[in-house]
Design an enzyme around this catalytic site. Structure first.
Site, short mmCIF file in Angstrom:
data_model
loop_
_atom_site.label_atom_id
_atom_site.label_comp_id
_atom_site.label_asym_id
_atom_site.label_seq_id
_atom_site.Cartn_x
_atom_site.Cartn_y
_atom_site.Cartn_z
CD GLN A 79 1.25 -3.31 3.52
OE1 GLN A 79 1.55 -2.91 2.41
NE2 GLN A 79 1.68 -3.02 4.38
CG ASP B 285 2.11 -3.14 11.33
OD1 ASP B 285 1.33 -2.88 10.44
OD2 ASP B 285 3.32 -3.28 11.12
NE ARG C 298 9.14 -0.69 14.72
CZ ARG C 298 8.21 -0.77 13.51
NH1 ARG C 298 8.27 0.12 12.58
NH2 ARG C 298 8.22 -1.95 12.83
CD GLU D 242 6.90 4.66 9.92
OE1 GLU D 242 8.13 4.66 10.56
OE2 GLU D 242 6.47 3.31 9.88
CD1 TRP E 62 0.12 -0.33 3.08
CD2 TRP E 62 -1.50 0.65 3.50
NE1 TRP E 62 -0.06 -0.10 4.50
CE2 TRP E 62 -0.94 0.63 4.53
CE3 TRP E 62 -2.97 1.18 3.32
CZ2 TRP E 62 -1.72 0.97 5.83
CZ3 TRP E 62 -3.51 1.74 4.71
CH2 TRP E 62 -2.86 1.76 5.85
C1 DGY Z 1 6.98 -3.36 9.91
O1 DGY Z 1 7.79 -4.31 9.69
O2 DGY Z 1 6.62 -2.65 10.71
C2 DGY Z 1 5.83 -3.40 8.80
O3 DGY Z 1 4.65 -2.53 9.16
C3 DGY Z 1 5.47 -4.83 8.58
O4 DGY Z 1 4.75 -4.82 7.23
#
Ligand code: DGY
Length: 431
Positions: free
Chosen positions: A110, A172, A204, A401, A44
């Site tokens: 995705q 995610d 993260r 990001e 995407w």
């Molecule tokens: C990541 O590695 O964080 C990605 O979003 C997985 O596609």
């Protein structure tokens, strides 16, 4: 300098910086989302990034999509990652996925926004002949990918396709997946994450989530990527409202493209899928949260979490007189809760974390998807608020990001391709 001049010179600087980011992230026909953090081509991301290239290099924009489709499987699946070249800075790489394809790919997909991007690119094209030729070439590949979604992920024809992995949602570690992911038995083997070596771990997903992300990767490999076996055996099976909304919009756009190129049968087939999906999507309304929500397909329970994908209804052309005013007021209230909207999780929700990936930060491309739907239904105030907040973020913090909705600080990968692409697309859109 007058305000107007300073505005136009800072918008010109944003344009120049955004173009430079795409050029720097170009790896010879495809664009990496971010040089080290994501050194391959993502599905995407590629769609949104192609729209950005369209702003200043049309042949290169179409090339982005051609390259992505090199990863398409014979059954129609467009994988979420295509590993065109070797790189050590990402985990899990092609050896972990174990997919027998050239080029190597992941084994999941995705959010399928590609047909919508193709339609928008066609509308914008100055080189009409080049665009028409590219669209004709891409059309059968897009149709095959939509057929794959409906055949493999909604075998019972319920109107909602299943996702088997949180990575398939694109969001995610969204709080929406906390409950369905918690029942996935975690991987017990040792492995080395790369993302937390490149980005502050507080931005993260947690290790507990990665252990389960990886367990699902292992399971799909052990089941030989057999869609029917995975459907029956995956401990994670979710009807993601966001993914289904994006699919619905793309199906409407793909049906329109089929009609435009004389493929009436393909258009009728896609129309039938969209007609089946519409009531199922409208049925995802949550009275208690006053927005649309996803559903756990294993327990049958709605996933009642205040996450921003519920606002993709208008992008999917899902209007409903019972819900629209309520949804609009939920969105307006949400935007009031942070100066740099739209937070991916509502700032009052107990799961809200303003710095952690999909648990609170603002994402520019998501703002644009939601804003596009608002504009379509005449909510110019909400559209403009989302656009202006996004531009302020990018001008203040840079092309990151994702961003802290309270402070505007940029997080995750820097010089990020789809952030740059959205900046360019919005700069080119009439005010
Ligand atoms: C990541 O590695 O964080 C990605 O979003 C997985 O596609």
């Amino acid at each position: 300098m007058t305000n107007q001049t300073s505005d136009s010179s800072s918008l010109a600087a944003l344009r120049a910086r955004s173009q430079q980011v795409l050029r720097d992230n170009d790896r010879g026909g495809y664009t990496v989302p971010s040089a080290k953090l994501y050194p391959f081509q993502w599905n995407w991301d590629a769609g949104v990034t192609a729209l950005g290239w369209m702003s200043f290099d049309e042949p290169r924009a179409w090339q982005e999509l051609r390259m992505l489709f090199r990863g398409q499987w014979d059954n129609g699946l467009v994988p979420h990652i295509v590993f065109h070249q070797h790189a050590d800075s990402y985990f899990p790489g092609p050896d972990q996925w174990g997919v027998p394809h050239t080029p190597p790919t992941s084994s999941i997909s995705q959010p399928p926004l590609l047909a919508t991007m193709v339609r928008l690119m066609l509308e914008r094209a100055a080189d009409r002949a080049g665009a028409e030729a590219a669209a004709r070439e891409l059309l059968p590949k897009l149709v095959a990918s939509h057929r794959w979604w409906y055949r493999e992920r909604d075998p019972a024809q319920s109107g909602l396709v299943a996702s088997f992995h949180p990575w398939e949602s694109g969001v995610d570690n969204s709080p929406a997946w906390d409950a369905p992911l918690a029942v996935v038995p975690p991987a017990t083997r040792t492995y080395q994450r790369r993302d937390t070596q490149l980005v502050n771990a507080a931005q993260r997903p947690h290790k507990a989530e990665y252990d389960r992300f990886l367990a699902l990767v292992d399971l799909f490999r052990e089941l030989d990527f057999d869609g029917a076996k995975i459907y029956a055996q995956s401990p994670y099976r979710v009807a993601d409202f966001g993914l289904n909304a994006i699919l619905q919009r793309a199906t409407l756009d793909l049906a329109a493209l089929c009609r435009q190129y004389g493929q009436a049968e393909g258009a009728a087939e896609l129309d039938a899928h969209a007609a089946r999906a519409r009531p199922a999507l409208l049925g995802c309304w949550s009275e208690s949260l006053q927005q649309y929500v996803s559903r756990d397909l294993i327990t049958g329970q709605p996933l009642e979490r205040r996450v921003h994908s519920g606002f993709l209804a208008w992008y999917a052309r899902l209007d409903d007189p019972r819900h629209d005013a309520l949804l609009r007021s939920s969105l307006a209230g949400w935007l009031e809760r942070a100066p740099f909207g739209l937070a991916s999780t509502h700032p009052d929700a107990p799961q809200f974390e303003p710095q952690r990936y999909w648990r609170g930060p603002v994402w520019p491309h998501f703002n644009w998807l939601i804003a596009e739907g608002c504009a379509h239904y005449g909510m110019a105030d909400l559209h403009d608020r989302l656009r202006d907040d996004t531009q302020r973020l990018l001008q203040g913090a840079g092309l990151y990001e994702y961003f802290n909705p309270h402070t505007g600080e940029g997080y995750g990968g820097d010089n990020f391709s789809w952030t740059a692409a959205i900046a360019l697309h919005w700069l080119d859109s009439p005010r």
